[in-house]
Structure formats: structure tokens, C-alpha cells
Design a protein around this motif. Structure first.
Motif, short mmCIF file in Angstrom:
data_model
loop_
_atom_site.label_atom_id
_atom_site.label_comp_id
_atom_site.label_asym_id
_atom_site.label_seq_id
_atom_site.Cartn_x
_atom_site.Cartn_y
_atom_site.Cartn_z
N PRO A 1 0.82 -1.21 0.00
CA PRO A 1 0.00 0.00 0.00
C PRO A 1 0.86 1.26 0.00
O PRO A 1 1.94 1.29 0.60
CB PRO A 1 -0.80 -0.12 1.30
CG PRO A 1 -0.81 -1.58 1.61
CD PRO A 1 0.51 -2.10 1.13
N ALA A 2 0.35 2.30 -0.63
CA ALA A 2 1.10 3.54 -0.73
C ALA A 2 1.25 4.21 0.63
O ALA A 2 2.28 4.81 0.94
CB ALA A 2 0.42 4.49 -1.71
N ALA A 3 0.21 4.12 1.47
CA ALA A 3 0.24 4.79 2.78
C ALA A 3 -0.61 4.00 3.77
O ALA A 3 -1.74 4.40 4.10
CB ALA A 3 -0.26 6.23 2.66
N PRO A 4 -0.10 2.88 4.28
CA PRO A 4 -0.90 2.07 5.21
C PRO A 4 -1.28 2.82 6.48
O PRO A 4 -2.24 2.46 7.15
CB PRO A 4 0.02 0.87 5.52
CG PRO A 4 1.40 1.34 5.14
CD PRO A 4 1.23 2.30 4.03
N GLU A 5 -0.55 3.91 6.80
CA GLU A 5 -0.87 4.68 8.00
C GLU A 5 -2.24 5.34 7.92
O GLU A 5 -2.77 5.82 8.92
CB GLU A 5 0.20 5.75 8.25
CG GLU A 5 0.32 6.83 7.18
CD GLU A 5 1.29 6.48 6.06
OE1 GLU A 5 1.77 7.42 5.40
OE2 GLU A 5 1.54 5.28 5.84
N VAL A 6 -2.83 5.36 6.72
CA VAL A 6 -4.17 5.95 6.59
C VAL A 6 -5.19 5.15 7.39
O VAL A 6 -6.23 5.69 7.79
CB VAL A 6 -4.56 6.05 5.10
CG1 VAL A 6 -4.97 4.67 4.54
CG2 VAL A 6 -5.70 7.04 4.89
N ALA B 1 -9.16 5.15 11.79
CA ALA B 1 -9.62 4.72 13.10
C ALA B 1 -9.84 5.92 14.02
O ALA B 1 -10.78 5.94 14.82
CB ALA B 1 -8.60 3.76 13.71
N ARG B 2 -8.97 6.92 13.90
CA ARG B 2 -9.10 8.12 14.73
C ARG B 2 -10.31 8.95 14.32
O ARG B 2 -10.89 9.67 15.15
CB ARG B 2 -7.83 8.97 14.63
CG ARG B 2 -6.62 8.35 15.31
CD ARG B 2 -5.37 9.15 14.99
NE ARG B 2 -4.21 8.65 15.72
CZ ARG B 2 -2.95 8.98 15.43
NH1 ARG B 2 -2.71 9.84 14.44
NH2 ARG B 2 -1.96 8.49 16.14
N LEU C 1 -2.05 11.95 1.28
CA LEU C 1 -2.11 10.48 1.20
C LEU C 1 -2.06 9.83 2.58
O LEU C 1 -2.75 8.83 2.83
CB LEU C 1 -0.96 9.98 0.33
CG LEU C 1 -0.99 8.53 -0.12
CD1 LEU C 1 -2.26 8.22 -0.90
CD2 LEU C 1 0.23 8.23 -1.00
N GLY C 2 -1.26 10.37 3.50
CA GLY C 2 -1.07 9.72 4.79
C GLY C 2 -2.28 9.76 5.71
O GLY C 2 -2.55 8.80 6.42
N ASP C 3 -3.02 10.89 5.68
CA ASP C 3 -4.17 10.99 6.60
C ASP C 3 -5.51 11.09 5.89
O ASP C 3 -6.56 11.17 6.53
CB ASP C 3 -4.00 12.18 7.56
CG ASP C 3 -3.92 13.53 6.85
OD1 ASP C 3 -4.21 13.59 5.64
OD2 ASP C 3 -3.55 14.51 7.50
N GLY C 4 -5.50 11.13 4.55
CA GLY C 4 -6.75 11.14 3.80
C GLY C 4 -7.50 12.45 3.84
O GLY C 4 -8.67 12.49 3.43
#
Length: 339
Positions: free
Chosen positions: A110-115, A120-121, A170-173
Motif C-alpha cells: 500500500p502507498a500509505a498504510p498509515e491511513v 480509526a481516529r 495520502l497519509g491521513d486522507g
């Protein structure tokens, strides 16, 4: 601030949605019809908001390209001397750079799994498209040709008149609206390239250490971003929605069915955003593809070979709609805004 009235005249916003190469052609057809039938210069709007393909059209208009030249360019016809001179630096800057329409190569992760953590937050508040953008593999097709061409139109910086370009972090959408007071700043070339970076196809665009992708991952039109600003009229061009209120007939074949469902979802989202604006006193006139337009557009929005027939068909459909008394009445504000 874009909320202030100018001399008491009516204020008009132009919102241009996503849609790939087909979307660029649809914009050209609709805007040329508006200019022809109503006598309105779309580049004169008090605010222009662009998402993905719409951001390219937005900055072209703000650079001074007329709707007639936008159509001529799309259809491969000669431009006016003014239009040709305007686009010459952009053409020179793009020459020899990689064609953005090509086969992408995908990374295996995935490009940014931290999303997922961001989702979830913000449970229930992260747009599905933004979540999917982070979980898709990063695309590999470069956007340098877009950045170079757009940047050449504005060597001194950002357009002088209010112009907003929508992209997704990308990281937080989260949606970022470049050019809007209070949002992150960027040069216009990279901002437009970021807005156009289709997840999984184009490589994400990094600006100040943050990777961005297509603003369509949040909304294919982002009309809702006008909600805190007063406009009398919002003209919306939405290539990825569909015209009409009846449920669509799902055509045979999986790609066609997916396209039909996607257009219906985009129509519903556009409806939600438009109703919210209307409740605040802003009239909304939206142009989306008719059945005939969609037939011209085909199933592949990145097929540049269809640009001319799409633009011509979109222009014909828009001209027919502009013959309706109710449509012309709602668009009288365009003449008032130009006065």
C-alpha cells in the motif's frame, strides 16, 4: 477574502470536477457552450475551484485561455493568435517529457498504510475514496509534464484571481485546498499535478514532505468547499456524475456496470453537496454527462483519442439544455456577474 461582495454585484463560483482526459474534453464542451449561448467568460468567475482534470481547466482559464480556444485545443483545431501565444510556453515546457497517459507499474505494498490509523481516529468521517487511495499501491506514471506545463503558464506564481486546487494528503486522507486562505501553500504546477495524481496510476506528488494524490479521492467535485463563502450562483461541471434523476440502467459487462454505479454515487454526492449550498442561499446549476455524452466518453476516461468527439457532444448537450427557459433564467446571474 472571497466572501466579500464587489460593488454589490452578484458573485459567481465555477466548480470543475474530476474526469481524466474525458473530463477535460467535457469541460471544454460545456464551457464553450456557456460562452456561446450566454456570453459568459468562465475565466471571469469570482472563484474557480478545480479538482483533478478540473484543476487543469481552472488554471488554463485563469491564465486567460478563452472557452473557444479551450474547445479548439481539445478538438485539434487552430487556436486564436492570443490563445496560441498564451500556450506556447506551456507547450515548450512539456516537450520531451514523459507522456502521463501510459501503463503504470505497481509496487507490491500500500502507498500509505498509515491511513488506516487516521481512519480509526476519525471513524466514519474519512471518505472511502481517501482511505482506498492510501491502501492502493502507489502509481508510477510521472506527473512532471503536468507540473511543467502549468508552471510555465504562471512563472510569477499563483493566479492573481481566487483559484482553489483540491488534493488529498495520502497519509491521513484529508482534503487540502491549495490557494485557499488558511490552507497549505504550494506552487501552482505541483499543486495541479497533485490534484491530478490518480491513486494507483500516477505517482503521488510530494510537496513540503507531504505526499498528495487526486482531490477526487475526497469528492469528484468538492462543491461543499464553498459552504463557508457566500456566492449567488455556483456553476458546476461534473464529468464523473450523470445527468437525470432516474436510476440508471446497468449495462452488461463488469466495467460498464462499475462505471454506471460510480456515476450514480457521484450524482448522489453532488446532490448532497449542492443541496447544502442551496440551503445557504446559493443557486447551483450543474452540468453532468447525458446518456449521449456518456456514450461518447466510453469506459476509459484516460483515452485521449476520444477528446474531440466528447467535447463536441458535450457542447451539443449543453447548448440544448441552455435553450430551456428555466436554465437560462437561473443563469441570468452570469450576465449580472459580468456587468
Amino acid at each position: 477574502m472571497v466572501t466579500a461582495a464587489v460593488g454589490g454585484r452578484r458573485r459567481v463560483a465555477l466548480v470543475l470536477g474530476a474526469g481524466g482526459m474525458a473530463g477535460l474534453a467535457f469541460h471544454a464542451g460545456v464551457l464553450s457552450a456557456l460562452a456561446e449561448a450566454v456570453g459568459w467568460d468562465p475565466g471571469s468567475a469570482d472563484l474557480v475551484v478545480g479538482t483533478s482534470a478540473g484543476s487543469i481547466t481552472a488554471v488554463a482559464l485563469r491564465a486567460g485561455l478563452s472557452a473557444a480556444d479551450l474547445l479548439a485545443r481539445t478538438c485539434g483545431q487552430p487556436l486564436s493568435p492570443e490563445g496560441a501565444a498564451l500556450l506556447a510556453p506551456a507547450d515548450a515546457a512539456m516537450e520531451g517529457r514523459p507522456d502521463p497517459v501510459g501503463a503504470g507499474r505497481f509496487a507490491p505494498r500500500p502507498a500509505a498504510p498509515e491511513v488506516l490509523l487516521a481512519g480509526a481516529r476519525r471513524l466514519g468521517r474519512l471518505r472511502p475514496g481517501a482511505l482506498a487511495a492510501g491502501l492502493l499501491p502507489a502509481g508510477r506514471v510521472p506527473t512532471s509534464v503536468i507540473s511543467a506545463g502549468v508552471g510555465a503558464l504562471f512563472p510569477a506564481g499563483w493566479p492573481t484571481r481566487p483559484t482553489w486546487v483540491c488534493a488529498v494528503s495520502l497519509g491521513d486522507g484529508q482534503l487540502t485546498v491549495f490557494g485557499r486562505p488558511g490552507d497549505r501553500r504550494a506552487a501552482v504546477g505541483p499543486a495541479v499535478a497533485a490534484s491530478c495524481a490518480i491513486p494507483g496510476y500516477f505517482a503521488p506528488v510530494e510537496i513540503d514532505g507531504i505526499r498528495y494524490v487526486d482531490g477526487g479521492a475526497h469528492s469528484t467535485v468538492n462543491v461543499a468547499e464553498l459552504r463557508d463563502h457566500h456566492f449567488d450562483l455556483a456553476v458546476v461541471v461534473a464529468p464523473m456524475a450523470r445527468a437525470g434523476a432516474r436510476p440508471p440502467l446497468v449495462p452488461p459487462g463488469l466495467p460498464a456496470a462499475i462505471g454506471a454505479v460510480s456515476r450514480e454515487l457521484n450524482r448522489l454526492q453532488l446532490g448532497v453537496e449542492a443541496r447544502a449550498l442551496r440551503s445557504r442561499g446559493t443557486a447551483v446549476v450543474a452540468f453532468s454527462p447525458t446518456v449521449e455524452d456518456r456514450m461518447a466518453m466510453g469506459l476509459n476516461p484516460m483515452d485521449g483519442s476520444r477528446r474531440a468527439p466528447i467535447a463536441r457532444q458535450a457542447r451539443e448537450s449543453a447548448l440544448r439544455r441552455l435553450e430551456r427557459p428555466e436554465t437560462r433564467e437561473r443563469l441570468t446571474l452570469l450576465q449580472e456577474g459580468a456587468a
